[in-house]
Scaffold this active site. Structure first.
Site, PDB file in Angstrom:
ATOM      1  N   LYS A   1       1.496  -1.117  10.896  1.00  0.00           N
ATOM      2  CA  LYS A   1       0.152  -1.684  10.840  1.00  0.00           C
ATOM      3  C   LYS A   1      -0.460  -1.366   9.487  1.00  0.00           C
ATOM      4  CE  LYS A   1      -4.021  -0.558  11.287  1.00  0.00           C
ATOM      5  NZ  LYS A   1      -4.750  -1.592  10.511  1.00  0.00           N
TER       6      LYS A   1
ATOM      7  N   CYS B   1      -6.148   9.745  -3.047  1.00  0.00           N
ATOM      8  CA  CYS B   1      -6.307  11.001  -2.299  1.00  0.00           C
ATOM      9  C   CYS B   1      -5.948  12.212  -3.137  1.00  0.00           C
ATOM     10  CB  CYS B   1      -5.457  10.963  -1.035  1.00  0.00           C
ATOM     11  SG  CYS B   1      -3.725  10.572  -1.336  1.00  0.00           S
TER      12      CYS B   1
ATOM     13  N   GLU C   1     -15.016  14.406   0.050  1.00  0.00           N
ATOM     14  CA  GLU C   1     -14.156  13.532  -0.762  1.00  0.00           C
ATOM     15  C   GLU C   1     -14.973  12.365  -1.301  1.00  0.00           C
ATOM     16  OE1 GLU C   1      -9.577  11.922  -0.435  1.00  0.00           O
ATOM     17  OE2 GLU C   1     -10.780  12.036   1.387  1.00  0.00           O
TER      18      GLU C   1
END
Length: 478
Positions: free
Chosen positions: A172, A281, A381
């Site tokens: 997915k 990330c 973040e």
């Protein structure tokens, strides 16, 4: 481009015919559409993968290797086509997209080779009439969920080792960037993978993820995304003790010591911080600069940052594209406002940007000085083009600050002192360390985080092992 799901070797619509529009984040114009899978659609894909697993896992490793290498060759031939779609649906500059496609291809090439290196072992027995063997066998059907920020390389980083190990897969892709995954599955189809070995479903994560988690035919889930979603997957996996590999959020410290080569450090900081508009990330989130060089470093970084050109990714001169959506833009803007309210100073940038004919979520490349740990940007973040500069004086101080959060994915240190390199690299509580290196990710090395940045590793031999079960066989020989 109108994409379809790929199930059991066939291109298909969703059972109820629903579709989702995909938009270009730079212009907000439609790029194409894909089906919206229901639970039933996902279950059929899992069934196909389950039925294909016995034959695929029994294939000689050399045959799986050949198919993966064929997919590598097909992806290289299609690099420009895939890169253009990637830029249109994700927003990053075309040059970065081409680099990502090359990186994605390297996973196919590496695991085409690694497929043949699934070694077992013989262990000396305790008695003369026994032999002890250890073998590794594929875990079964894998549900893979990939993110929007690297929609090509994150697919191959998961699928290549899974297929090499002998697993079958249902993928997915992210809702925002499914079209590049469709092109990848066209490549898998041309490469000749048997029906059911690799399957693609598009749609909502809550729907597809629920089927993955509750369907007993899915033996493992591999996920890259937020720590919040990762924690939900961990809780839900308890019902079946389902295996998980999780690459979650990061908040990378970028440490620049007083003896660092300043030009090298500035160049590296630009690469790490502003690649993909800061939406990575492992990009620099907290930039720790020794007090003796802070002034000169800040000046040079601001000068170089001011030269970066914003715009739509297909423009060959553009170096910074849009953020993925308005919500991402709002988060970045709020972090900058919070920092300024608490005493940070804007060296350059610091506001939203609107280009002519562009309706996307752009934010100016920004450098902040006088940043401290009380500010949200030091603990949350960012996922945006903001470089917060934090002063430090000693190794002990910077290690304490760098390790003082719950994330532990990637960290960086710049120094010309060999001893200091080892002391800081070994002291950092992170899974990936770049020493004088702003781009440490490669197909042949393990990638993953400590603490709340995830579990498991992708890349190299560790990536193959993640899709294997270990079996111990004790053989009595009379």
């Amino acid at each position: 481009m109108n994409g379809f799901m790929y199930r059991n070797g066939r291109w298909e619509e969703a059972m109820d015919g629903r579709r989702k529009q995909v938009t270009n984040p730079a212009t907000m114009e439609a790029v194409g559409s894909v089906p919206i899978a229901s639970r039933e659609d996902v279950a059929l894909a899992v069934d196909a993968a389950s039925e294909a697993f016995p034959a695929w896992s029994a294939r000689p490793a050399a045959e799986r290797s050949s198919l993966l290498y064929r997919a590598y060759e097909e992806l290289i031939k299609s690099r420009d086509e895939v890169a253009e779609i990637l830029t249109l649906e994700q927003g990053k500059p075309l040059s970065e997209s081409k680099g990502e496609v090359q990186f994605a291809a390297e996973f196919l090439r590496w695991y085409s080779e690694e497929a043949k290196r699934n070694y077992g072992e013989m262990i000396p027995a305790s008695v003369p009439n026994k032999r002890i063997m250890v073998i590794h066998q594929p875990i079964g059907v894998v549900g893979a969920i990939t993110p929007w920020n690297f929609p090509v390389s994150m697919v191959t980083r998961k699928l290549a080792p899974a297929l090499a190990a002998g697993c079958t897969v249902v993928l997915k892709p992210a809702d925002s960037t499914p079209l590049s995954a469709v092109l990848l599955f066209q490549i898998f189809d041309r490469a000749g993978f048997p029906p059911g070995v690799a399957n693609l479903v598009t749609g909502r994560g809550s729907v597809v993820g629920a089927e993955f988690m509750e369907n007993p035919k899915v033996k493992k889930i591999t996920f890259t995304g937020s720590t919040e979603v990762g924690k939900t997957l961990i809780r839900d996996s308890a019902q079946q003790v389902k295996k998980l590999s999780l690459e979650l959020g990061g908040h990378a410290p970028f440490i620049i010591c007083d003896d660092a080569d300043l030009e090298t450090a500035v160049d590296a900081c630009l690469i790490s911080k502003f690649r993909n508009a800061g939406q990575t990330c492992i990009c620099a989130n907290r930039i720790y600069v020794h007090h003796s060089i802070m002034s000169s470093f800040s000046e040079k970084l601001a000068e170089r940052t001011g030269q970066l050109k914003l715009g739509a990714g297909l423009d060959p001169d553009v170096q910074i594209g849009p953020l993925i959506d308005e919500q991402a833009l709002e988060k970045v803007d709020l972090q900058v406002q919070d920092a300024v309210t608490k005493g940070a100073r804007i060296v350059i940038g610091g506001k939203r940007w609107k280009g002519e004919g562009l309706a996307g979520a752009f934010y100016e490349p920004t450098v902040l000085s006088h940043v401290d740990k009380t500010m949200k940007i030091c603990s949350e973040e960012t996922f945006g083009p903001v470089a917060p500069l934090i002063v430090f004086s000693t190794e002990e101080e910077v290690l304490q600050q760098a390790n003082g959060i719950d994330y532990g994915l990637a960290a960086y240190v710049f120094t010309q002192d060999l001893g200091r390199s080892f002391r800081i690299a070994e002291g950092l509580e992170y899974g990936v360390i770049g020493v004088n290196d702003a781009a440490p990710s490669v197909a042949q090395a393990p990638f993953g985080g400590w603490k709340e940045s995830g579990t498991g590793r992708e890349g190299g031999q560790y990536g193959l092992a993640a899709f294997m079960e270990v079996k111990y066989i004790s053989l009595g020989i009379g």
